[in-house]
Design an enzyme around this catalytic site. Sequence first.
Site, short mmCIF file in Angstrom:
data_model
loop_
_atom_site.label_atom_id
_atom_site.label_comp_id
_atom_site.label_asym_id
_atom_site.label_seq_id
_atom_site.Cartn_x
_atom_site.Cartn_y
_atom_site.Cartn_z
N ASP A 1 93.81 10.93 81.90
CA ASP A 1 94.61 9.81 82.37
C ASP A 1 94.85 9.52 84.09
O ASP A 1 96.09 9.25 84.14
CB ASP A 1 95.96 9.86 81.41
CG ASP A 1 95.55 9.67 79.95
OD1 ASP A 1 94.37 9.53 79.77
OD2 ASP A 1 96.40 9.95 79.21
N GLU B 1 94.34 6.49 78.73
CA GLU B 1 95.28 6.02 77.75
C GLU B 1 95.33 4.54 77.64
O GLU B 1 95.57 3.79 78.57
CB GLU B 1 96.74 6.71 77.67
CG GLU B 1 97.57 6.09 76.62
CD GLU B 1 98.92 7.08 76.59
OE1 GLU B 1 99.00 7.79 77.34
OE2 GLU B 1 99.87 6.66 75.85
N LYS C 1 91.36 6.68 75.06
CA LYS C 1 92.17 7.21 73.86
C LYS C 1 93.67 6.51 73.58
O LYS C 1 94.30 5.87 74.45
CB LYS C 1 92.45 8.61 74.11
CG LYS C 1 93.32 8.94 75.67
CD LYS C 1 93.36 10.41 75.80
CE LYS C 1 94.47 10.83 76.88
NZ LYS C 1 95.82 10.21 76.74
N LYS D 1 97.94 10.50 72.67
CA LYS D 1 98.28 11.56 73.82
C LYS D 1 97.19 12.27 73.96
O LYS D 1 96.71 12.78 75.14
CB LYS D 1 99.78 11.97 73.59
CG LYS D 1 100.73 11.16 73.67
CD LYS D 1 102.10 11.54 73.54
CE LYS D 1 103.37 10.42 73.88
NZ LYS D 1 103.02 9.58 72.88
N VAL E 1 97.27 13.80 84.27
CA VAL E 1 98.85 13.50 83.97
C VAL E 1 99.09 13.19 82.65
O VAL E 1 98.05 12.60 82.04
CB VAL E 1 99.21 12.60 85.10
CG1 VAL E 1 99.10 13.02 86.37
CG2 VAL E 1 98.49 11.31 84.71
N THR E 2 100.08 13.51 82.24
CA THR E 2 101.13 14.25 82.64
C THR E 2 101.18 15.67 81.89
O THR E 2 100.71 15.83 80.81
CB THR E 2 102.70 13.56 82.63
OG1 THR E 2 102.96 13.32 81.25
CG2 THR E 2 102.84 12.28 83.22
N CYS F 1 100.32 14.20 77.92
CA CYS F 1 98.81 14.03 77.55
C CYS F 1 97.94 15.08 77.93
O CYS F 1 97.14 15.70 77.20
CB CYS F 1 98.04 12.71 78.06
SG CYS F 1 98.96 11.17 77.47
N GLN G 1 101.92 34.60 75.81
CA GLN G 1 101.49 35.14 74.69
C GLN G 1 99.75 35.44 74.67
O GLN G 1 99.11 35.15 73.84
CB GLN G 1 101.67 34.42 73.30
CG GLN G 1 103.30 34.11 73.28
CD GLN G 1 103.59 33.33 72.26
OE1 GLN G 1 103.60 33.78 70.89
NE2 GLN G 1 104.11 31.96 72.06
N1 TIU Z 1 99.12 10.31 79.80
C1 TIU Z 1 100.30 10.65 79.50
O1 TIU Z 1 100.83 11.85 79.83
N2 TIU Z 1 100.87 9.57 79.00
C2 TIU Z 1 102.22 9.54 79.28
O2 TIU Z 1 102.86 8.66 78.39
N3 TIU Z 1 103.00 10.38 79.82
C3 TIU Z 1 104.25 10.34 80.32
O3 TIU Z 1 104.80 11.31 80.72
N4 TIU Z 1 105.18 9.20 79.81
#
Ligand code: TIU
Length: 225
Positions: free
Chosen positions: A23, A71, A128, A131, A156-157, A161, A201
């Site tokens: 993303d 996304e 996609k 997430k 990210v993030t 995701c 772990q």
């Molecule tokens: N790609 C992804 O992480 N989608 C999000 O909405 N991330 C947020 O941190 N909002």
Amino acid sequence: MKITALPFAYEFELAHTALVIIDMQRDFVEPGGFGETLGNDVSLLQAIVPACKAVLQAWRQAGGLVVHTREAHKADLSDCPPAKRARGNPALRIGDMGAMGRILIAGEPGNQIIPELAPLSGEIAIDKPGKGAFYATGLHERLRQAGITHLVFMGVTTEVCVQTSMREANDRGYDGLLLEDCTESYFPAFKTAAVEMVRAQGAIVGWTATSGELLPALAALPAQP
Ligand code: TIU
């Protein structure tokens, strides 16, 4: 090959490993997109772009498989659950017209991967709706067909995701490595916690390393034509 990682060395063969870039699209990295409409400061995410670019270039040079994700929802929002669209109190909702076109809609300017990391033909680029990179995308089947068993993650993030995708990969039997300096969150403390959760772990979800640990190993491989 074997690289220094936490909680212990990460071993992989390039022929069976894909670089998965989650993303890195304008919606999250640039002002005026989905990330900002959720109330976030997107400038934090821009800092990882040079490190991501260096890894992508080295991976390409070594001839490794690259997977990009976005996304993205269909223009008619048929793949966007009403609960996702309704969540929170954003300035603009998914599908609304924003500064870079309709928010989080496939094909809109904001939905494009940032130019520094744009996919090349021959690389896998998937839209996609969730997430995780494996939910409703067919990615698992494509990776299996390509003989992929190991996944190196950037993007990210971290705790949304990226972590979801790593957990999905873990449940499907992949060995995953997260590149710490090639992932970012709008919340630094969440990034730190997510990175620690992945490798805790005995690598319960996967391994972590820095690009500085991966790049020399890639450079030592013979370059592909
Ligand atoms: N790609 C992804 O992480 N989608 C999000 O909405 N991330 C947020 O941190 N909002």
